[in-house]
Design a protein around this motif. Structure first.
Motif, PDB file in Angstrom:
ATOM      1  N   SER A 191      78.018  28.237   8.833  1.00 45.32           N
ATOM      2  CA  SER A 191      77.771  27.040   9.622  1.00 45.32           C
ATOM      3  C   SER A 191      78.968  25.853   9.858  1.00 45.32           C
ATOM      4  O   SER A 191      79.044  24.836   9.684  1.00 45.32           O
ATOM      5  CB  SER A 191      76.466  26.212   8.926  1.00 45.32           C
ATOM      6  OG  SER A 191      75.883  26.509   8.717  1.00 45.32           O
ATOM      7  N   GLY A 212      81.504  24.407  11.642  1.00 41.19           N
ATOM      8  CA  GLY A 212      81.701  23.525  13.109  1.00 41.19           C
ATOM      9  C   GLY A 212      83.263  22.677  12.998  1.00 41.19           C
ATOM     10  O   GLY A 212      84.047  22.858  12.399  1.00 41.19           O
ATOM     11  N   LEU A 260      82.831  23.506  18.062  1.00 39.30           N
ATOM     12  CA  LEU A 260      82.280  24.220  17.756  1.00 39.30           C
ATOM     13  C   LEU A 260      80.798  24.240  17.115  1.00 39.30           C
ATOM     14  O   LEU A 260      81.130  23.182  16.728  1.00 39.30           O
ATOM     15  CB  LEU A 260      83.159  25.653  17.246  1.00 39.30           C
ATOM     16  CG  LEU A 260      83.860  26.525  17.974  1.00 39.30           C
ATOM     17  CD1 LEU A 260      84.902  27.075  16.693  1.00 39.30           C
ATOM     18  CD2 LEU A 260      83.674  27.277  18.369  1.00 39.30           C
ATOM     19  N   ARG A 261      79.867  24.474  16.961  1.00 43.55           N
ATOM     20  CA  ARG A 261      78.524  24.364  16.326  1.00 43.55           C
ATOM     21  C   ARG A 261      77.748  24.819  15.576  1.00 43.55           C
ATOM     22  O   ARG A 261      77.711  26.127  16.282  1.00 43.55           O
ATOM     23  CB  ARG A 261      77.906  23.453  17.196  1.00 43.55           C
ATOM     24  CG  ARG A 261      78.241  22.935  18.136  1.00 43.55           C
ATOM     25  CD  ARG A 261      76.984  21.629  19.541  1.00 43.55           C
ATOM     26  NE  ARG A 261      76.375  23.191  20.049  1.00 43.55           N
ATOM     27  CZ  ARG A 261      77.554  23.366  21.359  1.00 43.55           C
ATOM     28  NH1 ARG A 261      78.241  22.603  21.466  1.00 43.55           N
ATOM     29  NH2 ARG A 261      76.236  24.887  21.926  1.00 43.55           N
ATOM     30  N   SER A 262      77.693  25.173  14.553  1.00 42.18           N
ATOM     31  CA  SER A 262      77.224  26.148  13.726  1.00 42.18           C
ATOM     32  C   SER A 262      77.476  27.487  13.297  1.00 42.18           C
ATOM     33  O   SER A 262      76.186  28.470  14.600  1.00 42.18           O
ATOM     34  CB  SER A 262      75.638  25.904  13.724  1.00 42.18           C
ATOM     35  OG  SER A 262      74.536  26.606  12.512  1.00 42.18           O
ATOM     36  N   VAL A 263      78.168  28.025  13.195  1.00 40.25           N
ATOM     37  CA  VAL A 263      78.893  29.442  14.342  1.00 40.25           C
ATOM     38  C   VAL A 263      79.196  30.430  12.130  1.00 40.25           C
ATOM     39  O   VAL A 263      79.451  29.521  11.443  1.00 40.25           O
ATOM     40  CB  VAL A 263      80.342  29.508  15.076  1.00 40.25           C
ATOM     41  CG1 VAL A 263      81.017  31.131  14.421  1.00 40.25           C
ATOM     42  CG2 VAL A 263      80.125  28.201  15.922  1.00 40.25           C
ATOM     43  N   HIS A 269      78.944  27.983  20.538  1.00 42.60           N
ATOM     44  CA  HIS A 269      77.807  28.568  19.848  1.00 42.60           C
ATOM     45  C   HIS A 269      78.017  30.190  19.596  1.00 42.60           C
ATOM     46  O   HIS A 269      78.599  30.218  20.930  1.00 42.60           O
ATOM     47  CB  HIS A 269      76.965  27.803  19.208  1.00 42.60           C
ATOM     48  CG  HIS A 269      75.964  27.566  20.363  1.00 42.60           C
ATOM     49  ND1 HIS A 269      76.130  27.528  21.814  1.00 42.60           N
ATOM     50  CD2 HIS A 269      74.974  28.968  20.756  1.00 42.60           C
ATOM     51  CE1 HIS A 269      75.776  27.890  22.416  1.00 42.60           C
ATOM     52  NE2 HIS A 269      74.019  28.472  21.873  1.00 42.60           N
ATOM     53  N   CYS A 316      76.199  32.577  21.422  1.00 45.01           N
ATOM     54  CA  CYS A 316      74.888  33.223  22.137  1.00 45.01           C
ATOM     55  C   CYS A 316      73.964  34.602  22.108  1.00 45.01           C
ATOM     56  O   CYS A 316      72.921  33.887  21.526  1.00 45.01           O
ATOM     57  CB  CYS A 316      75.277  33.027  23.364  1.00 45.01           C
ATOM     58  SG  CYS A 316      76.118  31.722  24.005  1.00 45.01           S
TER      59      CYS A 316
END
Length: 246
Positions: free
Chosen positions: A8, A10, A19-22, A196, A198
């Motif tokens: 998660s 970011g 970046l979001r919740s990778v 994020h 995809c």
């Protein structure tokens, strides 16, 4: 064996969420490619991994003692600066000549020790940078657009060299690339990033995913045509597919 994980992760700079919740991880010996449009956070993700920047949230876990070899997009050197290949390879540490010769051989450019950096072709320079990364006996090779500026045959040859390096060293390889026509099938797993994750999975899975086609268009259906990657060792992507399904 997992060599690193993002949980998660970011990164926010000012009001912008880069970046979001990778969340993803890599196994030892795996080749993973990150694809995505410009500004999608690909190079930022690599910088987080190598520790040059810190995440705003989430956690990055690396295998204890993980050795990372980094191959950048380009070398920031004054082209008029006189510097030989052996001098470049010795900048950070003293290197035995035999080990230097071995690294250049492994990178596919033997015998260049006395060549001036300014006299190298683009493909030769990228392989010298690969040799520089190999000097540290990496567990993980990180390549950030390492084939930028090369022609199509040069790109395909470079990725074939990376496959040979992986086979000989057993190191993992994490790549960022725009070379979809080659790199998709040079990989065990592809991660499509746009701030994020995809979609992710085998190249065949990702190239048919609607999220991937929405970013790169319907014409990417032939992205696997130029260079087929084959190996004789299994990789278990069940967890990745499970995560994608969630």
């Amino acid at each position: 064996m997992t060599i690193f994980t993002f949980d998660s992760v970011g990164l926010t700079i000012g009001d912008s969420a880069i970046l979001r919740s990778v969340s993803f991880g890599m196994a030892a010996g795996e080749i993973v490619t990150i694809v995505g449009p410009n500004g999608s956070g690909k190079s930022t993700l690599l910088r987080l991994l190598i520790g040059s920047i810190a995440p705003s949230g989430g956690r990055i876990t690396r295998q204890a003692g993980l050795r990372i070899g980094y191959v950048p997009q380009k070398l920031a050197l004054d082209p008029t600066l006189p510097m030989t290949v052996d001098r470049l390879l010795s900048l950070r540490r003293r290197v035995r000549r035999a080990r230097m010769a071995q690294a250049l051989e492994e990178a596919g450019v033997p015998g260049l020790e006395q060549r001036q950096i300014s006299a190298l072709s683009g493909g030769q320079l990228q392989r010298v940078l690969l040799a520089r990364a190999l000097l540290g006996e990496p567990d993980l090779l990180v390549l950030d657009e390492a084939t930028q500026g090369l022609d199509q045959p040069g790109v395909a040859a470079f990725y074939r060299q990376i496959e040979r390096v992986r086979q000989e060293h057993g190191c993992g390889v994490l790549m960022v690339s725009h070379d979809l026509h080659v790199v998709m099938s040079a990989s065990d797993r592809v991660i499509c990033l746009n701030g994020h994750i995809c979609c992710q999975g085998t190249p065949q899975h990702v190239v048919s995913a609607p999220e991937y086609r929405a970013l790169f268009g319907e014409g990417t259906g032939g992205a696997l045509a130029l260079y087929s990657h084959h190996h004789d060792h299994p990789h278990d992507h069940k967890d990745d597919q499970k995560e994608h399904a969630q």
